[in-house]
Design an enzyme around this catalytic site. Structure first.
Site, PDB file in Angstrom:
ATOM      1  CD  GLU A 271       3.251   5.074  -1.148  1.00 16.77           C
ATOM      2  OE1 GLU A 271       2.915   5.274  -0.005  1.00 16.77           O
ATOM      3  OE2 GLU A 271       2.357   4.618  -1.962  1.00 16.77           O
TER       4      GLU A 271
ATOM      5  CE  LYS B  26      -9.135  15.037   7.160  1.00 19.12           C
ATOM      6  NZ  LYS B  26      -8.407  15.883   6.342  1.00 19.12           N
TER       7      LYS B  26
ATOM      8  CB  CYS C  12      -1.434   4.133  -2.789  1.00 22.17           C
ATOM      9  SG  CYS C  12      -3.107   3.779  -3.593  1.00 22.17           S
TER      10      CYS C  12
ATOM     11  CD  GLU D 296      -8.005  -0.169  -0.234  1.00 26.00           C
ATOM     12  OE1 GLU D 296      -6.918  -0.362  -0.340  1.00 26.00           O
ATOM     13  OE2 GLU D 296      -9.147  -0.872  -0.122  1.00 26.00           O
TER      14      GLU D 296
END
Lengths: 318, 491
Positions: free
Chosen positions: B401, B196, B304, B270
């Site tokens: 983040e 996806k 990331c 991840e």
């Protein structure tokens, strides 16, 4: 209590012939037919927890009974609380950096030292196993297997890194390598029926790899684990590297899985409900969950499953 | 503390202006509408629904993409299961490998088209799409293809076998690369795939579906279902999936880990990061400044493993910050298709809003903000490169983040202080160290709890190099020998 003691003594006397060669000072009790003037009352051991290189009682002051194979009372075990667990995690965290930075050679020597110390006390451990139902020959066999298991992992400490690390041929002009590093602080739920060999198989590969841990000993067979703490204590294992609790699994399992300063939880067993609970709780801090089924083969993969992979890049140039 | 002008000022100030150098987009073929890629062909979604995918640099609609519902996902998983049982798991591994090599080659052949669409759909500069995303995607297939018939050598004394059907959910920051990163090892290890893509960046995954079809990969081995979070959720919860591979935020990763509890499904995650990029006084400062720029502004900071925290040794802090600001002013922001562009568009309106809320929060919490003064285009989603000084460890821009071109700068005095600040986070994906002293690199690199350490470099990737996080940055590794075990059962 008096009544209970009396009952224990009587039952012990009946048993005497069956287990008269038992060596442990703990298990062998004076026979009632010894003349009073010659009798010597045995000094029984108080089984306590092992936290931060010390042997505290549970802060909760609760206990539960461990019964022998014949139903006789062997010991009042500490029924550790959540607070005991938190204290133990603190100790494991404090010990983590120096233990993970200890040289592989030193960790190997310390594991070997544990084996040496255990060998010297083999009889005591065999007697403890007998008291909880093992046959004499099975007990002796388990103790020697446990010692050999420690020697086996002592030999792995300075080898697994060579097997599992790599230099990676990246396409750009960089030197790139991957090594293993310990996951950190690990909570360990020992197998429900694991005693000495089970406990050592659970714990040895973790500390061989530089992790520190808090282990919850088998609820029904915790004697060997706690006695092993005495062996660890005299084997130069730094305080806090291995912490051992005894108590009710059901009231601690959730904490073992959810504590935010624990990096991984090792679960030994196959209770699907418990596994689900642990995996759910572990998600709180993306904790690694390591499920070890019974009969897992010893080997370096038992070490590597509790390791992280770190990859380092550096340019090649002038 | 030193003050004033740095001793050696980089001279960026030339009379030259860059002329526009836009890449022509007419080489890229984008259909008006895409179905789901199931069983080797594009099919209409059972949901009957489609959604628009836009160019974040212009806000213009590029195409319409199918929104898969739970039925569609179920269909894809069924097809993948059939392909696994009947074809892929029975094929000789060497032949499996040859299919994957084919995919690598076709991506290389169509590299320009992929680069353009990646830039159009995601907003990233064409230079990055062309030089990094697309070549690396091909490299991932090429590297893993060769593993297909060599897996026994990767795990001594064990017998590796495929996991089965794997569900893979990928983010919008490196759409094609993440698809390759996930699909290649899965196929090499003998699994079939339902992938996806991210809602805002489905196009290159759908173009990859064309490649997979053109490579004659057996039908159903790779299936691609587009949609939003609900599609991903249907995939995670499907009973006949054996493994989930997810790249995305830590919050979603946590939900996935929780929902997989007790199912026996394998997973790799991840997740997010808040990497510290540590600059020591003995670092080559000019190189380090370039490294800082690359660490945080690469791909608009939608990375990331971005070096979103700069830790700079106090004695050179003023010098580094001054040079950094000067260098930031030279960054070219604008048309992602322009080959000179350094900073492209923010991926979506939602992400821009999130970034802007952090810019506001950063200032409200007392930090000092500096932004490039370059004018940004009138349409599309843009955020000028930004840095914050005077930040404290407790500030949101240090702890959370942002996933945008926003750098938080802190200082330190000693090596130990740098290490302790670097580790003061729940994340542990990456870290940077800049110094000319080798022993310091090894000391700091060893003590940073993170899966990837870049020493005197940053944001480098390679299929042979394992990637993945410590702590709340994820579980498992992808890439290299170590990444294979995620797609295998090892007895």
């Amino acid at each position: 209590m008096d009544k209970k003691n009396q009952k224990r003594t009587t039952r012990n006397a009946k048993q005497k012939t069956a287990s008269k060669k038992a060596v442990s000072t703990k298990i062998k009790r004076p026979a009632v037919d010894t003349p009073v003037e010659k009798a010597r009352l045995q000094v029984n051991k108080t089984y306590k927890l092992y936290i931060n290189g010390k042997f505290p009682r549970t802060e909760s002051a609760r206990y539960y009974n461990i019964l022998g194979a014949d139903g006789s009372m062997i010991a009042n075990m500490c029924r550790a609380s959540r607070k005991d667990f938190r204290e133990a995690v603190l100790a494991a965290r404090k010990a983590q950096l120096s233990w993970s930075n200890a040289s592989a050679y030193l960790r190997g020597q310390i594991l070997y030292r544990i084996a040496e110390m255990l060998e010297g006390r083999a009889d005591q451990f065999a007697a403890e196993l007998c008291a909880t139902g093992a046959s004499k020959s099975a007990a002796a066999k388990e103790v020697t297997a446990a010692i050999d298991c420690l020697v086996y992992y002592a030999g792995w400490t300075d080898k697994y890194q060579q097997i599992f690390s790599s230099v990676n041929p990246v396409a750009s002009s960089h030197f790139n390598f991957s090594i293993l590093e310990p996951m950190g602080v690990i909570s360990v739920l020992c197998a429900p029926k694991s005693s000495l060999l089970g406990f050592i198989s659970d714990v040895a590969p973790l500390i061989a790899g530089g992790n520190t841990l808090v282990a919850l000993a088998s609820e029904s067979a915790p004697l060997s684990a706690i006695s092993l703490a005495e062996v660890l204590h005299s084997s130069d294992v730094p305080a806090g590297v291995v912490n051992i609790l005894t108590g009710y699994r059901a009231e601690l399992v959730e904490q073992f899985a959810s504590h935010m300063d624990v990096n991984a939880v090792v679960y030994n067993g196959d209770d699907t409900e418990e596994i689900k609970l642990i995996e759910e709780q572990a998600a709180a801090n993306i904790k690694r969950v390591i499920i070890r089924r019974q009969g897992a083969k010893p080997g370096p993969y038992q070490i590597s499953q509790a390791q992280e992979v770190k990859t380092t890049w550096h340019p090649i140039g002038n | 503390m030193s003050t004033g002008e740095p001793a050696h000022k980089l001279n960026y100030d030339t009379r030259w202006e860059y002329s526009p150098a836009p890449e022509s987009a007419d080489h890229a073929r984008i259909d008006e509408q895409y179905g789901l890629f199931i069983g080797g062909k594009f099919v209409a979604p059972k949901s009957g629904e489609y959604f628009n995918t836009i160019n974040p640099a212009t806000e213009k609609v590029l195409s319409r993409v199918a929104a898969a519902n739970a039925d569609d996902v179920n269909n894809a998983v069924k097809v993948a299961r059939g392909a696994y049982e009947n074809v892929w798991s029975k094929m000789r591994p060497a032949e499996r490998g040859k299919y994957i090599f084919r995919i690598a080659r076709i991506i290389q052949e169509r590299s320009r088209e992929f680069a353009i669409i990646e830039s159009l759909d995601g907003g990233k500069p064409i230079r990055e799409a062309r030089d990094i995303d697309v070549p690396l995607a091909a490299a991932h297939f090429f590297y893993h293809a060769g593993w297909a018939d060599k897996l026994d050598y990767a795990f001594p004394c064990r017998s590796p076998s495929p996991v089965g059907v794997v569900g893979q959910i990928i983010p919008w920051n490196f759409p094609l690369l993440m698809a390759a990163w996930k699909i290649a090892p899965a196929l090499a290890c003998g699994n079939t795939v339902v992938l996806k893509p991210a809602e805002t960046t489905s196009l290159t995954a759908l173009k990859l579906a064309e490649v997979i079809r053109d490579a004659d990969l057996p039908k159903g081995v790779v299936n691609i279902v587009t949609g939003d979070g609900s599609t991903g959720s249907a995939l995670v919860q499907h009973n006949d999936i054996n493994k989930i591979a997810f790249t995305g935020s830590t919050d979603v990763g946590r939900l996935i880990q929780h929902s997989l509890a007790g199912t026996g499904k394998k997973y790799t995650l991840e997740l997010g990061g808040k990497a510290a990029n540590i600059i020591f006084a003995d670092a080559p400062i000019d190189q380090a400044v370039e490294g800082i720029i690359n660490a945080i502004f690469f791909n608009q900071g939608h990375v990331c493993c971005a070096g979103s925290r700069l830790l700079v040794q106090e004695s050179v802090a003023d010098q580094v910050v001054t040079k950094l600001k000067e260098r930031m002013q030279t960054l070219i922001i604008g048309d992602p298709l322009d080959k000179n562009t350094d900073i492209g568009a923010i991926n979506s309106a939602a992400q821009l809003e999130r970034i802007n809320s952090y810019l506001e929060l950063g200032q409200n919490e007392g930090a000092e903000m500096f932004q490039c003064t370059t004018k940004t285009p009138d349409f599309g989603f843009w955020c000028p490169p930004t840095l914050f000084t005077q930040v404290a460890q407790s500030h949101s821009i240090v702890r959370e983040e942002v996933f945008g071109p926003v750098l938080a700068i802190q200082t330190f005095r000693t090596v130990d202080e740098a290490i302790s600040k670097a580790n003061n986070t729940q994340y542990g994906l990456s870290g940077g160290v800049w110094t000319d002293k080798g022993s310091k690199i090894f000391n700091v690199g060893k003590n940073i709890r993170a899966g990837v350490i870049w020493a005197n470099t940053f944001n480098k990737f390679d299929p042979t190099s394992p990637f993945g996080g410590y702590k709340e940055s994820g579980v498992g590794r992808e890439g290299g020998l170590h990444g294979l075990s995620a797609y295998l059962n090892l007895d």
